[in-house]
Scaffold this motif. Structure first.
Motif, short mmCIF file in Angstrom:
data_model
loop_
_atom_site.label_atom_id
_atom_site.label_comp_id
_atom_site.label_asym_id
_atom_site.label_seq_id
_atom_site.Cartn_x
_atom_site.Cartn_y
_atom_site.Cartn_z
N UNK A 237 10.67 10.09 -45.12
CA UNK A 237 9.37 9.76 -45.68
C UNK A 237 9.44 9.39 -47.16
N UNK A 238 10.28 10.08 -47.92
CA UNK A 238 10.31 9.86 -49.37
C UNK A 238 10.89 8.51 -49.75
N UNK A 239 11.45 7.79 -48.79
CA UNK A 239 12.02 6.48 -49.08
C UNK A 239 11.05 5.33 -48.75
N UNK A 240 9.82 5.70 -48.44
CA UNK A 240 8.77 4.71 -48.22
C UNK A 240 7.76 4.84 -49.36
N UNK A 241 7.98 4.06 -50.40
CA UNK A 241 7.42 4.34 -51.72
C UNK A 241 6.24 3.46 -52.11
N UNK A 242 5.91 2.45 -51.32
CA UNK A 242 4.99 1.42 -51.80
C UNK A 242 3.55 1.60 -51.32
N UNK A 243 3.10 2.83 -51.22
CA UNK A 243 1.69 3.10 -50.95
C UNK A 243 1.19 2.47 -49.67
N UNK B 32 8.09 -0.02 -37.33
CA UNK B 32 8.55 1.18 -36.63
C UNK B 32 7.94 1.27 -35.23
N UNK B 33 6.69 0.82 -35.09
CA UNK B 33 6.06 0.84 -33.78
C UNK B 33 6.80 -0.05 -32.79
N UNK B 34 7.38 -1.13 -33.29
CA UNK B 34 8.11 -2.08 -32.45
C UNK B 34 9.58 -1.70 -32.25
N UNK B 35 10.09 -0.83 -33.11
CA UNK B 35 11.54 -0.63 -33.21
C UNK B 35 12.19 -0.18 -31.91
N UNK B 36 11.53 0.70 -31.18
CA UNK B 36 12.14 1.21 -29.96
C UNK B 36 12.38 0.10 -28.95
N UNK B 37 11.41 -0.81 -28.82
CA UNK B 37 11.57 -1.92 -27.88
C UNK B 37 12.51 -2.99 -28.40
N UNK B 38 12.70 -3.05 -29.72
CA UNK B 38 13.61 -4.03 -30.31
C UNK B 38 15.03 -3.49 -30.46
N UNK B 39 15.23 -2.20 -30.20
CA UNK B 39 16.53 -1.54 -30.38
C UNK B 39 17.02 -1.67 -31.82
N UNK B 40 16.07 -1.50 -32.72
CA UNK B 40 16.32 -1.64 -34.14
C UNK B 40 16.08 -0.30 -34.83
N UNK B 41 16.93 0.03 -35.79
CA UNK B 41 16.71 1.22 -36.61
C UNK B 41 16.61 0.81 -38.08
N UNK B 42 15.78 1.54 -38.78
CA UNK B 42 15.59 1.36 -40.22
C UNK B 42 15.78 2.70 -40.90
N UNK B 43 16.46 2.71 -42.04
CA UNK B 43 16.69 3.96 -42.73
C UNK B 43 15.83 4.16 -43.96
N UNK B 44 15.19 3.07 -44.45
CA UNK B 44 14.46 3.16 -45.71
C UNK B 44 13.53 1.97 -45.87
N UNK B 45 12.55 2.13 -46.73
CA UNK B 45 11.71 1.02 -47.15
C UNK B 45 12.17 0.46 -48.49
N UNK B 46 13.30 0.95 -48.99
CA UNK B 46 13.81 0.49 -50.28
C UNK B 46 15.23 -0.06 -50.08
N UNK B 47 16.10 0.17 -51.05
CA UNK B 47 17.46 -0.39 -51.03
C UNK B 47 18.48 0.67 -50.66
N UNK B 48 19.67 0.21 -50.29
CA UNK B 48 20.81 1.10 -50.11
C UNK B 48 21.94 0.65 -51.05
N UNK B 49 22.96 1.49 -51.14
CA UNK B 49 24.10 1.13 -52.00
C UNK B 49 25.21 0.45 -51.21
N UNK B 50 24.89 -0.04 -50.02
CA UNK B 50 25.89 -0.72 -49.19
C UNK B 50 26.57 -1.85 -49.96
N UNK B 51 27.90 -1.88 -50.01
CA UNK B 51 28.58 -3.03 -50.64
C UNK B 51 28.19 -4.33 -49.93
N UNK B 52 28.13 -5.40 -50.69
CA UNK B 52 27.70 -6.69 -50.14
C UNK B 52 28.85 -7.68 -50.17
#
Length: 524
Positions: free
Chosen positions: A456-462, A472-492
């Protein structure tokens, strides 16, 4: 790579072994982590009805012909980066602090690669499908203590004066009095041929359009006006805020009466103008709405914006491939959303009979979980409106019609997935804001959208989190996962193409200040 290709053949007249080049083109996919690149390639090559129809993506071609590296994006003193800091590091080759624009860790103004190119007598340009004053383009041609100072950034950009600037963001260049719809408003509306509505975010009567004209800029507000520009300095502002997203782009790019230029069209026009300078040029191109879709956890919109950016990449690659004097760099500022496809226990497959000797009568083929069918890729691409815009349609309804049933209808209309009233109801839930902070632009509210996840704390934009909840409502049917509403430190990824001596140093694990410094060094 042994050298740039010229008409399919290796060009033997390569630039000096020092790696010096005449031109540098840096393309930044905002929010484009390896996950987003993977989404594009999986769709392009594996979707049963992919629009690529067996063709390689632009990114495929770039990687095949060029050099591939990886970079850590982090800021000077933290783990996770924002776009302003990351773009500052790419633009200056120096470490930077969070949310700053062209400013160093001790408060000093840092020379950007664009400013260095200017000192060398080269032409310079900025192209973005967001706003010209948004974090990424701003970091190349402004110096401000915070990315939100977009009015001040606009002043900097006219003062620093890149030769070509194409993007949205008119609202930061026009005086506040345009909001009164008076004479100034009418004069600007005549200039933009009424192509889009506009207003001002400025707090003063500064008219940066007239200041730009005094500084020698031609103005463009439509694709037709842009096309008429043949040379010289040009400021193109094609939307009041951000330009069209990837879904709207896909729906309108072939329309003859389209007034807004595409990212590819802006990029190629910039190359046409800048390449006339005999001393060379620097150009930054941003595919910025990949990030916006990632923030919104909207996989369909994100895929469309990856396709849009890939189209521009392919066009630039083909342009560079005809020369031996240009370094092309494609990277990202960070990853957004912590996106991925995932297998699940939903709709576990039934046993199938497959031939011996691997299977036969005694053993069926039956995976324990659902690993996601390839047909999902076509259904995801079939999305016809972003969740953000669907929510805007919903909010425009009379209050008594803003129900879960109506939201489900709107979502089902624009997605190739059925959305039930119960699914839509999860989007409308509200909870107390345990992170409330008085005076904060996003966190001031006592209540806000209910995020039913440990993250919850990673969804910051009110209230904008409603868009995430739609994803998120669609995610189960799309087989998609999301970890945050912001950024990660994943190398690019860092993908480069051009003379071997210039691209070779990128073939390792870098940091973003190192990527920026290598780009600046190439212009020495």
């Amino acid at each position: 790579m042994a050298g740039c290709a010229l008409d399919g053949q290796q060009n033997t007249e390569t630039v000096a072994e020092s790696g010096k080049v005449k031109n540098v083109i840096m393309m930044i996919g905002d929010g484009m982590g390896p996950q987003q690149v993977g989404l594009l390639r999986t769709y392009a090559h594996r979707a049963p009805n992919s629009i690529y129809e067996g063709r390689p993506t632009g990114i495929d071609r770039l990687i095949e012909a060029g050099v591939l590296g990886v970079s850590s994006t982090g800021p000077h003193d933290k783990i996770v980066v924002d776009s302003a800091c990351s773009a500052t590091q790419l633009a200056t080759g120096e470490p930077a602090l969070s949310e700053v624009i062209g400013v160093g860790t001790e408060g000093e103004y840092l020379e950007t690669i664009l400013e260095r190119a200017q000192k060398m007598g080269k032409a310079t340009g900025l192209v973005s499908d967001t706003r010209l004053t948004h974090a990424t383009p701003a970091a190349f041609a402004a110096h401000q203590p915070h990315r939100n100072l977009e009015n001040e950034i606009a002043v900097d950009m006219i003062r620093i004066g890149p030769d070509v600037m194409f993007s949205g963001g008119l609202r930061h260049f026009v005086p506040k009095s345009v909001n009164d719809k008076g004479a100034t408003y009418e004069a600007i509306r005549e200039l933009n041929d009424g192509a889009f509505t506009f207003s001002s975010k400025r707090k003063d009567e500064v008219n940066l359009l007239t200041e730009a004209q005094t500084a020698g800029y031609q103005l463009a507000f439509t694709r037709e006006q842009m096309d008429k520009v043949q040379d010289g300095k040009v400021l193109g502002l094609f939307a009041n805020s951000g330009m069209m997203d990837g879904i709207d782009y896909a729906a309108t790019k072939d329309a003859g009466d389209r007034s807004e230029p595409t990212l590819k069209e802006m990029t190629m026009k910039a190359l046409d103008i800048l390449s006339q300078d005999e001393d060379g040029f620097f150009l930054m191109v941003e595919g910025g709405q990949i990030d916006w879709a990632g923030h919104e956890n909207d996989v369909g919109a994100m895929l469309h914006d990856m396709v849009k950016f890939d189209e521009a990449i392919e066009a630039v690659y083909e342009w560079v491939a005809q020369r031996n004097d240009t370094l092309m760099i494609v990277t990202a500022d960070h990853e957004t959303g912590s996106f991925g496809f995932s297998y699940s226990m939903k709709d576990v497959p039934e046993p199938q009979k497959l031939p011996a000797p691997g299977f036969g009568d005694e053993h069926d083929y039956q995976p324990m979980f659902n690993f996601a069918d390839l047909s999902l890729l076509d259904r995801i691409y079939a999305q016809t409106r972003s969740n953000k815009n669907i929510w805007g349609d919903f909010e425009s309804l009379p209050a008594d019609q803003q129900t879960a049933k109506k939201l489900a209808e709107l979502m089902s209309k624009h997605h190739a997935f059925e959305v039930t009233e119960a699914m839509a109801a999860t989007v409308l839930k509200t909870s107390p804001n345990r992170f409330q902070k008085a005076g904060h632009s996003y966190l001031a509210s006592k209540t806000w959208p209910a995020v039913d996840t440990p993250f919850e704390s990673f969804y910051v934009y009110g209230e904008e989190t409603r868009w995430n909840l739609m994803g998120h409502a669609l995610a189960e049917d799309q087989y998609v996962v999301w970890g945050t509403g912001t950024h990660t430190d994943t190398p690019v990824l860092v993908m480069t193409f051009g003379p071997e001596a210039a691209t070779a140093p990128f073939s390792k694990f870098l940091t973003h200040p190192e990527v920026g410094q290598l780009a600046k060094d190439a212009l020495k």
